[in-house]
Design an enzyme around this catalytic site. Sequence first.
Site, mmCIF file in Angstrom:
data_model
loop_
_atom_site.group_PDB
_atom_site.id
_atom_site.type_symbol
_atom_site.label_atom_id
_atom_site.label_comp_id
_atom_site.label_asym_id
_atom_site.label_seq_id
_atom_site.Cartn_x
_atom_site.Cartn_y
_atom_site.Cartn_z
ATOM 1 N N GLU A 186 -0.036 4.348 0.356
ATOM 2 C CA GLU A 186 -0.735 3.060 0.217
ATOM 3 C C GLU A 186 -0.011 2.119 -0.739
ATOM 4 O O GLU A 186 -0.347 0.950 -0.836
ATOM 5 C CB GLU A 186 -2.190 3.307 -0.213
ATOM 6 C CG GLU A 186 -2.423 3.681 -1.668
ATOM 7 C CD GLU A 186 -2.130 5.146 -2.019
ATOM 8 O OE1 GLU A 186 -1.563 5.871 -1.184
ATOM 9 O OE2 GLU A 186 -2.477 5.547 -3.147
ATOM 10 N N CYS A 235 -0.593 12.610 -3.019
ATOM 11 C CA CYS A 235 -0.180 12.824 -4.408
ATOM 12 C C CYS A 235 -0.783 14.118 -4.944
ATOM 13 O O CYS A 235 -0.501 15.177 -4.419
ATOM 14 C CB CYS A 235 -0.526 11.607 -5.265
ATOM 15 S SG CYS A 235 0.373 11.605 -6.829
ATOM 16 N N HIS A 266 2.741 7.902 -2.776
ATOM 17 C CA HIS A 266 1.558 7.130 -2.430
ATOM 18 C C HIS A 266 1.864 6.239 -1.224
ATOM 19 O O HIS A 266 2.469 5.190 -1.398
ATOM 20 C CB HIS A 266 1.133 6.248 -3.614
ATOM 21 C CG HIS A 266 0.535 7.037 -4.722
ATOM 22 N ND1 HIS A 266 -0.809 7.290 -4.789
ATOM 23 C CD2 HIS A 266 1.092 7.644 -5.793
ATOM 24 C CE1 HIS A 266 -1.059 8.019 -5.857
ATOM 25 N NE2 HIS A 266 0.076 8.245 -6.491
#
Lengths: 214, 252
Positions: A189, A79, A187
């Site tokens: 994750e 990011c 992102h």
Amino acid sequence: MIGIIDYGMGNLHSVSKALERLNLPYFLSENTDELNKADGLILPGVGSFHDAMGLLKEKEQETFIKTWAADGRPLLGICLGMQLLFEGSEENGETEGLGFLPGYAKLFPGKTKEGTAYKVPHMGWNKLTFQQPQHILLQDTEEGHVYFVHSYVIDTEDKDVLIATSDYYGEVPAVVGRGRVLGTQFHPEKSSTLGMKLLENFGRMVSEGRNTDE
Amino acid sequence: MITKRIIPCLDVKEGRVVKGIQFVGLRDAGDPVELSSFYDEQGADELVFLDISASHEGRKTMVDVVREVAGTLAIPFTVGGGINTLDDMRTILRAGADKVSLNTAAVKRPELISEGADYFGSQCIVTAIDAKFDEALASWRIYTHGGRTSTDWEVTDWAKEVVQRGAGEILLTSMDQDGAKNGFDLSLTEAVNQAVSVPVIASGGAGAKEHFTDVFEKTNADAALAASIFHYKETSVEEVKKHLREKGVRVR
């Protein structure tokens, strides 16, 4: 072992938890001596480019990261962390970035050339188009959706650094990199199975010490 | 292009999900961690947790819930309810939430939005707005304290105010439609959409999968949130998305 650079910005918790789920060993640190013991680094971050660069300088991490990248060691920016890998950002006037990759972060105009207004930030799930399907980060994956949240977008002339892109009223560099300096605008994750696979691939690259320059 | 998001909302009280969840096969239907994984598997794009605990202890428990959910969930989630200070935001975000949602506290002290946005970035700051149509005003009025207290704010004025202060997203609930199950408030949703440049989540009134198609076809909403329709299995995230796909609405 992956070192997550803690410079006071970003959701370190969700990145670390994702690595835990993947059984990838990691540690968090702001100390460059500690971080230097890692085999690969993750540079996370959300928020302001200007503040982030300020903190990296203040904590004397900027020089360390530059040496790290120059030595060809694996680095993944996520990011804002990805945007920091580029030359700079037009946020808060002009802020200089780490300069590993060619291009600048620019605010989404919020309006198309034809004058149609659109939402900023670019927030939500958007589809990836693979520009370098053979890239190690994209191994064993298929084009799918990942989660983006950003108001600035990388503008680059150098299409070689684009590993995957997305489309939001124009091209959005989504996975970028050159050699072992890599980044994702979204992102991973938070991007379900596809995102987790990308992190896993980075983990494998780190543990195998594999070169991606070929 | 970006897809429309479907967001189940979970009410959490003293660390437990409340509002009769009727899922077969769940070992513990009140467990926020298990339920959030369930919705993740169904294809939910995001989750919202609303802490309705009344006690200080309950709020502390919420932090543990957030930490645990963040450890298992690979999609983003927002936490709202009882967030009154910058410290509260920090605690929840550091525990692993992706966004915090401000409601009453933001109306009481709008500076809170700017402080949060400056510190954590706009993308972390959602402003939840509860609106109800007011004949005299000929528009919608903002309510706080879970809809119990009226304010002087007109909805589009307030929406502009919060965005100008740095809110990155608006979670807009129609009090008129909430619980009625006959669809989202399309005119309210579009009025707010027209007023601001940030993503808007429509909430309140979902009673069937067709209502989701309606709100995406007839307004520029970016996401739609629902609670009981999913919890009571009147439909599922999967079914809603299938329907949207058939109607040509882009979903993940």
